[in-house]
Structure formats: C-alpha cells, structure tokens
Write an enzyme that holds these catalytic residues in place. Sequence first.
Site, PDB file in Angstrom:
ATOM      1  N   ASP A   1      -0.248  -0.140   2.859  1.00  0.00           N
ATOM      2  CA  ASP A   1       0.953  -0.636   2.168  1.00  0.00           C
ATOM      3  C   ASP A   1       1.304  -1.979   2.810  1.00  0.00           C
ATOM      4  OD1 ASP A   1       3.249  -0.950   0.735  1.00  0.00           O
ATOM      5  OD2 ASP A   1       4.130   0.982   1.253  1.00  0.00           O
TER       6      ASP A   1
ATOM      7  N   GLU B   1      -0.813  -6.282  -6.384  1.00  0.00           N
ATOM      8  CA  GLU B   1       0.362  -6.745  -7.114  1.00  0.00           C
ATOM      9  C   GLU B   1       0.607  -8.239  -6.905  1.00  0.00           C
ATOM     10  OE1 GLU B   1       3.604  -4.120  -5.872  1.00  0.00           O
ATOM     11  OE2 GLU B   1       2.107  -2.639  -5.307  1.00  0.00           O
TER      12      GLU B   1
ATOM     13  N   HIS C   1       3.504  -4.684 -10.600  1.00  0.00           N
ATOM     14  CA  HIS C   1       3.075  -3.603  -9.686  1.00  0.00           C
ATOM     15  C   HIS C   1       1.900  -2.833 -10.308  1.00  0.00           C
ATOM     16  CE1 HIS C   1       3.401  -0.146  -7.042  1.00  0.00           C
ATOM     17  NE2 HIS C   1       4.541  -0.539  -6.515  1.00  0.00           N
TER      18      HIS C   1
ATOM     19  N   ARG D   1       4.880   6.577 -13.300  1.00  0.00           N
ATOM     20  CA  ARG D   1       3.881   6.403 -12.231  1.00  0.00           C
ATOM     21  C   ARG D   1       2.554   5.963 -12.835  1.00  0.00           C
ATOM     22  NH1 ARG D   1       5.138   5.318  -7.669  1.00  0.00           N
ATOM     23  NH2 ARG D   1       6.412   7.191  -7.342  1.00  0.00           N
TER      24      ARG D   1
ATOM     25  N   ARG E   1      12.284  -2.104 -14.377  1.00  0.00           N
ATOM     26  CA  ARG E   1      11.231  -1.145 -14.759  1.00  0.00           C
ATOM     27  C   ARG E   1      11.792   0.104 -15.435  1.00  0.00           C
ATOM     28  NH1 ARG E   1       8.936   1.833  -9.291  1.00  0.00           N
ATOM     29  NH2 ARG E   1      10.914   2.143  -8.224  1.00  0.00           N
TER      30      ARG E   1
HETATM   31  O1  TA6 Z   1       4.309  -1.794  -3.825  1.00  0.00           O
HETATM   32  C1  TA6 Z   1       4.155  -0.879  -2.797  1.00  0.00           C
HETATM   33  C2  TA6 Z   1       5.375   0.009  -2.737  1.00  0.00           C
HETATM   34  O2  TA6 Z   1       6.526  -0.750  -2.499  1.00  0.00           O
HETATM   35  C3  TA6 Z   1       5.147   1.092  -1.676  1.00  0.00           C
HETATM   36  O3  TA6 Z   1       5.897   0.888  -0.524  1.00  0.00           O
HETATM   37  C4  TA6 Z   1       5.388   2.390  -2.406  1.00  0.00           C
HETATM   38  O4  TA6 Z   1       6.528   3.015  -2.085  1.00  0.00           O
HETATM   39  C5  TA6 Z   1       5.210   1.996  -3.860  1.00  0.00           C
HETATM   40  O5  TA6 Z   1       5.576   0.665  -3.993  1.00  0.00           O
HETATM   41  C6  TA6 Z   1       5.805   2.867  -4.933  1.00  0.00           C
HETATM   42  O6  TA6 Z   1       7.168   2.715  -5.051  1.00  0.00           O
HETATM   43  P1  TA6 Z   1       7.981   3.618  -6.066  1.00  0.00           P
HETATM   44  O7  TA6 Z   1       9.412   3.154  -5.931  1.00  0.00           O
HETATM   45  O8  TA6 Z   1       7.421   3.358  -7.438  1.00  0.00           O
HETATM   46  O9  TA6 Z   1       7.766   5.045  -5.646  1.00  0.00           O
END
Ligand code: TA6
Length: 295
Positions: free
Chosen positions: A208, A267, A164, A68, A94
């Site tokens: 979002d 992103e 991201h 994260r 990832r």
């Molecule tokens: O990029 C935005 C997003 O797709 C959100 O919808 C949110 O869920 C975030 O990414 C994080 O995703 P993750 O799979 O890393 O928890």
Amino acid sequence: MSFAIKLPDSVTLYDGPTGMTQVMIRNRAASASIALQGAHILSFVPAGQQDLLWMSDDATYAKGKSLRGGIPICWPWFGAHNTDPKLPAHGHARTSEWSLIKAEDLGTDTTRLLFELKDSTDNRYFWGCATRVRYSVTIGRELSLCLETTNLERRDITIGAALHTYFRIGDIEQTTVDGLNDCDYLDKVAGFARKPQTGLVRFNSEVDRIYLNTPQRCEIRDPLLQRRIIIHSQGSHSTVVWNPGQIVADKMGDLGQQGYRHMLCVETANAAEDTQILAPNQVHRLSASYRITAY
Ligand code: TA6
C-alpha cells in the site's frame, strides 16, 4: 428507459443489480459498463480480450456504498481526510450520483461519454466548496479517462484525487509493475515511511504505497494472462499501488474468495505532496489511459 439527452446507438441504459442505473456501451472496438452512482466504470472489454478490470464477486451494490472493484473516483481528497476522521475515506464522489450529460460516437470504434457530479446535499455537507466536476470516458481500443475540476470559489481550494483502478490480473505473486524504478514512495504499511524503489514492484504480502514524482508511463506485466497493461497519466505526479494481501483481504469481507490474488490497483493520483491547489476559476485535469498489449 427515457433519458434527457440523445444517446447514440452504441449506448443504452439499464437497471443493474438492486436497480442501480448503469450505462452500457458497445462499439466495434470494445464494450463497457458504468454505474451512474460514482460514474463508476464496472467493466471495459476490448474486442476479443478479457476484461481490463476486476470487480469483486462480493461487491455490495447499494445506494451510497462504494463498489469494490472497477474504477472508483477518489475526490476531493485521497485516503483519510486530513483533519476530520469522520469524513468518508477517499471523499464522496465515488458514492454520489453523477449525471450523464453527453454521449457521442466518434466513428464506429470510439464512444465518448461525459459525466458531471451532481451538486448534491452530500457535496455541500462533505465538501462545502463550489466546484464543477466533469469526467470524460472514452471507450475505444483503449480506455481514456479525464477528471476535470474547476474551482468556482473566490479563494484557493485544495484537491486530492485518484482514479482507483482495480486491474484484473492472473495472479498477484506473478505480477510486477515496471516504470516506478528510482521513485520514492510513502509506505502506508510502515506508517508512511519514505523509501526508495529499486527495480520492479513485486507482491508477496500487503502493498500500500504512494509513489512520488512518478513518470507519465508505467506498466503491469502479467505472465499468467499473457498481457501487459500500459498506463499513461497526465496531470499527476503520484501513483498509488495497492494490493491488500491475504490477511487484510480476509478482514475486508467484500473481496470474494481469494479475490485479492486477481486484482491490483495502480492509481493515477494527486495524493500526498501532489495534492493540487486551485486558484479561483482554475481548472485541473487528471487523466489516465489504459491499453492492453501482448506480454
Ligand atoms: O488506494 C489504496 C487505499 O487507500 C488503501 O489504503 C486501501 O484502504 C484501499 O485504498 C481501499 O480503500 P476503501 O476505502 O475502498 O476500502
């Protein structure tokens, strides 16, 4: 630690938390660290400045788990898989191991690294398409990234992707994004309804969004850290803007105490209608560069 390629003096390898191999880069202009899992950039600190990136204090450093914060690479799809909900969100790049295949100094203040996604069991299981995926990371006064996909199949393939990036910010409610004015966006918080953006993007609850037909430049304005982050994109016509807000952040569990206030994802993407179709042997490059300037 011994390594197959020759590393310049600016690059060292070390064991990070839970033994995860990380690459440390230090040159005259900046320092950075990158985990081989996910080719995940964890920090980028230009000389004399604060980190460009935000990493959660509660990030889980475990094999096959997404971290994260920093810069996760979403590939070969963005968000949920469009037909199979059992496949991992944002694809497997990832959480997979990457190889460092080249590292070189371009003068005393720039270092360039080249990573390649290993052709792993995960790759074949989740994806099944023959591709070459390389990621070039240039660390200097700015951070420049290029994710390159080559289609090695004899048929067309479809690629979704995003860098991201979790930017470090002073406080989400005082931060704005400029440059997306007049673009339409798909609002995930409202069932992907298409809406127009007017003026700056502001944040006072969950945001979002996938912005469409986006220009090559946008910027984050951060009055608290007294800086602007200039984002230049290429090979991308979609930009995702995400902050979970307090309610979603509390449910997520790995964002740390009030962590959502200090992060903002902007992103550079190939998402929604900007997903790319690659003919056999076609190469697609998704690039972004980040520069910090005074507020
Ligand atoms: O990029 C935005 C997003 O797709 C959100 O919808 C949110 O869920 C975030 O990414 C994080 O995703 P993750 O799979 O890393 O928890």
